[in-house]
Motif scaffolding. Structure first.
Motif, PDB file in Angstrom:
ATOM      1  N   LEU A   1     -71.064  22.068  16.893  1.00  0.00           N
ATOM      2  CA  LEU A   1     -71.749  22.074  18.374  1.00  0.00           C
ATOM      3  C   LEU A   1     -72.251  23.324  18.450  1.00  0.00           C
ATOM      4  CD1 LEU A   1     -71.681  20.797  20.891  1.00  0.00           C
ATOM      5  CD2 LEU A   1     -69.526  21.762  21.543  1.00  0.00           C
ATOM      6  N   ILE A   2     -71.748  24.531  18.160  1.00  0.00           N
ATOM      7  CA  ILE A   2     -72.320  25.830  18.374  1.00  0.00           C
ATOM      8  C   ILE A   2     -73.700  25.759  17.918  1.00  0.00           C
ATOM      9  CG2 ILE A   2     -72.262  28.356  18.247  1.00  0.00           C
ATOM     10  CD1 ILE A   2     -70.021  27.695  19.784  1.00  0.00           C
ATOM     11  N   PHE A   3     -73.765  25.306  16.555  1.00  0.00           N
ATOM     12  CA  PHE A   3     -75.022  25.421  15.512  1.00  0.00           C
ATOM     13  C   PHE A   3     -75.934  24.563  16.375  1.00  0.00           C
ATOM     14  CE2 PHE A   3     -77.569  23.366  12.306  1.00  0.00           C
ATOM     15  CZ  PHE A   3     -78.374  24.536  12.121  1.00  0.00           C
ATOM     16  N   TRP A   4     -75.785  23.445  17.072  1.00  0.00           N
ATOM     17  CA  TRP A   4     -76.642  22.352  17.645  1.00  0.00           C
ATOM     18  C   TRP A   4     -76.919  22.958  18.952  1.00  0.00           C
ATOM     19  CZ3 TRP A   4     -75.765  19.478  22.299  1.00  0.00           C
ATOM     20  CH2 TRP A   4     -76.509  18.369  22.332  1.00  0.00           C
ATOM     21  N   LEU A   5     -76.267  23.688  19.605  1.00  0.00           N
ATOM     22  CA  LEU A   5     -76.826  24.437  20.853  1.00  0.00           C
ATOM     23  C   LEU A   5     -77.375  25.720  20.284  1.00  0.00           C
ATOM     24  CD1 LEU A   5     -73.329  24.087  23.014  1.00  0.00           C
ATOM     25  CD2 LEU A   5     -75.523  22.931  23.176  1.00  0.00           C
ATOM     26  N   ASP A   6     -77.158  26.528  19.397  1.00  0.00           N
ATOM     27  CA  ASP A   6     -77.829  27.852  19.054  1.00  0.00           C
ATOM     28  C   ASP A   6     -78.050  27.758  17.458  1.00  0.00           C
ATOM     29  OD1 ASP A   6     -78.999  30.264  19.008  1.00  0.00           O
ATOM     30  OD2 ASP A   6     -77.031  31.222  19.218  1.00  0.00           O
ATOM     31  N   PRO A   7     -78.898  27.336  16.770  1.00  0.00           N
ATOM     32  CA  PRO A   7     -78.969  27.216  15.377  1.00  0.00           C
ATOM     33  C   PRO A   7     -79.137  28.554  14.909  1.00  0.00           C
ATOM     34  CG  PRO A   7     -80.599  25.617  16.371  1.00  0.00           C
ATOM     35  CD  PRO A   7     -79.979  26.547  17.725  1.00  0.00           C
ATOM     36  N   GLY A   8     -79.612  29.639  15.451  1.00  0.00           N
ATOM     37  CA  GLY A   8     -79.603  31.083  15.053  1.00  0.00           C
ATOM     38  C   GLY A   8     -78.375  31.549  14.982  1.00  0.00           C
ATOM     39  N   GLY A   9     -77.437  31.239  15.395  1.00  0.00           N
ATOM     40  CA  GLY A   9     -75.987  31.686  15.467  1.00  0.00           C
ATOM     41  C   GLY A   9     -75.220  31.126  14.427  1.00  0.00           C
ATOM     42  N   LEU A  10     -75.583  30.477  13.560  1.00  0.00           N
ATOM     43  CA  LEU A  10     -74.935  29.788  12.251  1.00  0.00           C
ATOM     44  C   LEU A  10     -74.440  30.802  11.391  1.00  0.00           C
ATOM     45  CD1 LEU A  10     -73.731  27.230  10.997  1.00  0.00           C
ATOM     46  CD2 LEU A  10     -75.927  27.141   9.582  1.00  0.00           C
ATOM     47  N   TYR A  11     -75.260  31.739  11.259  1.00  0.00           N
ATOM     48  CA  TYR A  11     -74.842  32.912  10.228  1.00  0.00           C
ATOM     49  C   TYR A  11     -73.517  33.538  10.570  1.00  0.00           C
ATOM     50  CZ  TYR A  11     -74.961  36.801   6.976  1.00  0.00           C
ATOM     51  OH  TYR A  11     -74.397  37.682   5.870  1.00  0.00           O
ATOM     52  N   LEU A  12     -73.656  33.828  11.907  1.00  0.00           N
ATOM     53  CA  LEU A  12     -72.159  34.514  12.559  1.00  0.00           C
ATOM     54  C   LEU A  12     -71.003  33.556  12.496  1.00  0.00           C
ATOM     55  CD1 LEU A  12     -73.793  36.611  15.367  1.00  0.00           C
ATOM     56  CD2 LEU A  12     -73.095  37.285  12.977  1.00  0.00           C
ATOM     57  N   TRP A  13     -71.178  32.479  13.050  1.00  0.00           N
ATOM     58  CA  TRP A  13     -70.067  31.534  12.706  1.00  0.00           C
ATOM     59  C   TRP A  13     -69.539  31.249  11.413  1.00  0.00           C
ATOM     60  CZ3 TRP A  13     -67.079  30.039  16.618  1.00  0.00           C
ATOM     61  CH2 TRP A  13     -67.521  30.043  17.961  1.00  0.00           C
ATOM     62  N   VAL A  14     -70.392  31.031  10.326  1.00  0.00           N
ATOM     63  CA  VAL A  14     -69.837  30.958   9.108  1.00  0.00           C
ATOM     64  C   VAL A  14     -69.190  32.266   8.885  1.00  0.00           C
ATOM     65  CG1 VAL A  14     -70.827  30.806   6.751  1.00  0.00           C
ATOM     66  CG2 VAL A  14     -71.682  29.213   8.587  1.00  0.00           C
ATOM     67  N   LYS A  15     -69.766  33.287   9.145  1.00  0.00           N
ATOM     68  CA  LYS A  15     -69.191  34.676   8.567  1.00  0.00           C
ATOM     69  C   LYS A  15     -67.829  34.701   9.372  1.00  0.00           C
ATOM     70  CE  LYS A  15     -70.919  39.264   8.451  1.00  0.00           C
ATOM     71  NZ  LYS A  15     -71.773  40.162   9.024  1.00  0.00           N
ATOM     72  N   ALA A  16     -67.535  34.453  10.653  1.00  0.00           N
ATOM     73  CA  ALA A  16     -66.303  34.326  11.250  1.00  0.00           C
ATOM     74  C   ALA A  16     -65.282  33.299  10.313  1.00  0.00           C
ATOM     75  CB  ALA A  16     -66.370  33.695  12.810  1.00  0.00           C
ATOM     76  N   LEU A  17     -65.800  32.163  10.070  1.00  0.00           N
ATOM     77  CA  LEU A  17     -64.922  31.263   9.325  1.00  0.00           C
ATOM     78  C   LEU A  17     -64.266  31.900   7.943  1.00  0.00           C
ATOM     79  CD1 LEU A  17     -63.733  28.480   8.537  1.00  0.00           C
ATOM     80  CD2 LEU A  17     -65.937  27.824   7.816  1.00  0.00           C
ATOM     81  N   HIS A  18     -65.389  32.693   7.381  1.00  0.00           N
ATOM     82  CA  HIS A  18     -65.111  33.684   6.356  1.00  0.00           C
ATOM     83  C   HIS A  18     -63.936  34.335   6.188  1.00  0.00           C
ATOM     84  CE1 HIS A  18     -65.839  35.238   2.115  1.00  0.00           C
ATOM     85  NE2 HIS A  18     -66.094  36.282   2.755  1.00  0.00           N
ATOM     86  N   VAL A  19     -64.071  35.233   7.318  1.00  0.00           N
ATOM     87  CA  VAL A  19     -62.973  36.231   7.723  1.00  0.00           C
ATOM     88  C   VAL A  19     -61.647  35.507   7.993  1.00  0.00           C
ATOM     89  CG1 VAL A  19     -62.305  37.990   9.422  1.00  0.00           C
ATOM     90  CG2 VAL A  19     -64.752  37.942   8.463  1.00  0.00           C
ATOM     91  N   VAL A  20     -61.829  34.479   8.636  1.00  0.00           N
ATOM     92  CA  VAL A  20     -60.524  33.599   9.017  1.00  0.00           C
ATOM     93  C   VAL A  20     -59.727  33.151   7.656  1.00  0.00           C
ATOM     94  CG1 VAL A  20     -59.541  31.664   9.756  1.00  0.00           C
ATOM     95  CG2 VAL A  20     -61.090  33.088  11.283  1.00  0.00           C
ATOM     96  N   ALA A  21     -60.617  32.600   6.759  1.00  0.00           N
ATOM     97  CA  ALA A  21     -60.485  32.240   5.452  1.00  0.00           C
ATOM     98  C   ALA A  21     -59.667  33.379   4.711  1.00  0.00           C
ATOM     99  CB  ALA A  21     -61.374  31.477   4.669  1.00  0.00           C
ATOM    100  N   ILE A  22     -60.357  34.428   4.719  1.00  0.00           N
ATOM    101  CA  ILE A  22     -59.875  35.681   4.034  1.00  0.00           C
ATOM    102  C   ILE A  22     -58.597  36.007   4.523  1.00  0.00           C
ATOM    103  CG2 ILE A  22     -60.365  38.301   3.355  1.00  0.00           C
ATOM    104  CD1 ILE A  22     -62.100  36.094   1.842  1.00  0.00           C
ATOM    105  N   ILE A  23     -58.502  36.399   5.765  1.00  0.00           N
ATOM    106  CA  ILE A  23     -57.144  36.659   6.386  1.00  0.00           C
ATOM    107  C   ILE A  23     -56.000  35.731   5.862  1.00  0.00           C
ATOM    108  CG2 ILE A  23     -55.850  36.665   8.470  1.00  0.00           C
ATOM    109  CD1 ILE A  23     -58.448  37.921   9.715  1.00  0.00           C
ATOM    110  N   ALA A  24     -56.286  34.270   5.923  1.00  0.00           N
ATOM    111  CA  ALA A  24     -55.279  33.299   5.722  1.00  0.00           C
ATOM    112  C   ALA A  24     -54.735  33.591   4.146  1.00  0.00           C
ATOM    113  CB  ALA A  24     -55.733  31.851   5.754  1.00  0.00           C
ATOM    114  N   TRP A  25     -55.874  33.745   3.188  1.00  0.00           N
ATOM    115  CA  TRP A  25     -55.528  33.756   1.830  1.00  0.00           C
ATOM    116  C   TRP A  25     -54.874  35.046   1.380  1.00  0.00           C
ATOM    117  CZ3 TRP A  25     -60.112  34.810  -2.297  1.00  0.00           C
ATOM    118  CH2 TRP A  25     -59.572  34.914  -3.523  1.00  0.00           C
ATOM    119  N   MET A  26     -55.285  36.258   2.233  1.00  0.00           N
ATOM    120  CA  MET A  26     -54.578  37.382   1.827  1.00  0.00           C
ATOM    121  C   MET A  26     -53.058  37.489   2.436  1.00  0.00           C
ATOM    122  SD  MET A  26     -56.458  39.279  -0.100  1.00  0.00           S
ATOM    123  CE  MET A  26     -54.987  40.559  -0.154  1.00  0.00           C
TER     124      MET A  26
END
Length: 183
Positions: free
Chosen positions: A34-59
Motif C-alpha cells: 500500500l505504501i509503495f502504491w502511494l509512494d513508489p520512491g519509498g519502497l527501498y526504505l520499507w524493504v530496508k525496514a523489513l530486512h532489519v525486522v527479519a534480522i532482529i527476529a533471526w538474531m
C-alpha cells in the motif's frame, strides 16, 4: 492426559503460532505494498525496514536457541523437561528462525543489488560473515534434530561457547554495514 494427546495439543498450538506469524507477515507485506502504491520512491526504505525486522527476529533466535541447548543438555533424555525443550527448540527454529533467515537473505540481496553494493569490499566481507552465520544456523538446526532424537553428544559447556558465535558474527556484520571500512 496421555502423552499422545499432549503431543497433539502441542502440535495444534504450534500450528496456531505459525498461522499468527504468517498473518503478521502478510499484514506487513500488504502495508508495504500500500505504501509503495502511494509512494513508489519509498519502497527501498520499507524493504530496508523489513530486512532489519527479519534480522532482529533471526538474531533473537540465534542467541536464544543455544541457551535452550545448554539447559536441554543438562536434563535426562526422554524426561518431561527434555520433551518441553524439544517443543521449544523446534518451534523457535521453524516458526521464527527459518522464516526470518529466509526473509533476511532475500530482502538483503535485493537491497544490495538495488543499492549498488554488490561490488563493494565491505559488502563482500559482510557476505562472508552472513554465510558463516547461516552455517551456524545450519549447525543449530542439526542440533535441534539430534536433541529431538535424544542423540545430543555435546556438553552444556560446548553450547555455552557456541552461544558466542552468533554474537561475534553479529558484531562484525553491524560494524561492516555501519562503518563500511572497505568502501
Amino acid at each position: 492426559m496421555t502423552e499422545a494427546r499432549e503431543r497433539e495439543i502441542s502440535a495444534q498450538s504450534g500450528r496456531k503460532a505459525a498461522k499468527r506469524a504468517a498473518i503478521a507477515l502478510a499484514i506487513f507485506v500488504a502495508l508495504a505494498a500500500l505504501i509503495f502504491w502511494l509512494d513508489p520512491g519509498g519502497l527501498y526504505l520499507w524493504v530496508k525496514a523489513l530486512h532489519v525486522v527479519a534480522i532482529i527476529a533471526w538474531m533473537a533466535g540465534m542467541l536464544y536457541l543455544p541457551r535452550l541447548f545448554v539447559y536441554h543438555a543438562d536434563v535426562a533424555p526422554g524426561s518431561e523437561q527434555s520433551e518441553t525443550f524439544k517443543v521449544m527448540e523446534r518451534r523457535l527454529l521453524r516458526v521464527i528462525m527459518n522464516p526470518a533467515m529466509t526473509i533476511a537473505w532475500a530482502v538483503g540481496l535485493w537491497l544490495a543489488w538495488s543499492g549498488g553494493y554488490l561490488m563493494d569490499g565491505w559488502f563482500h566481507a559482510k557476505l562472508v560473515c552472513v554465510l558463516a552465520l547461516s552455517a551456524v544456523h545450519g549447525m543449530f538446526a542439526k542440533a535441534v534434530r539430534l536433541f529431538a532424537e535424544d542423540r545430543n553428544e555435546k556438553s552444556p559447556r560446548y553450547w555455552r561457547m557456541m552461544n558466542e558465535a552468533p554474537t561475534l558474527l553479529m558484531i562484525a556484520i553491524v560494524v561492516l554495514v555501519i562503518v563500511k571500512p572497505f568502501a
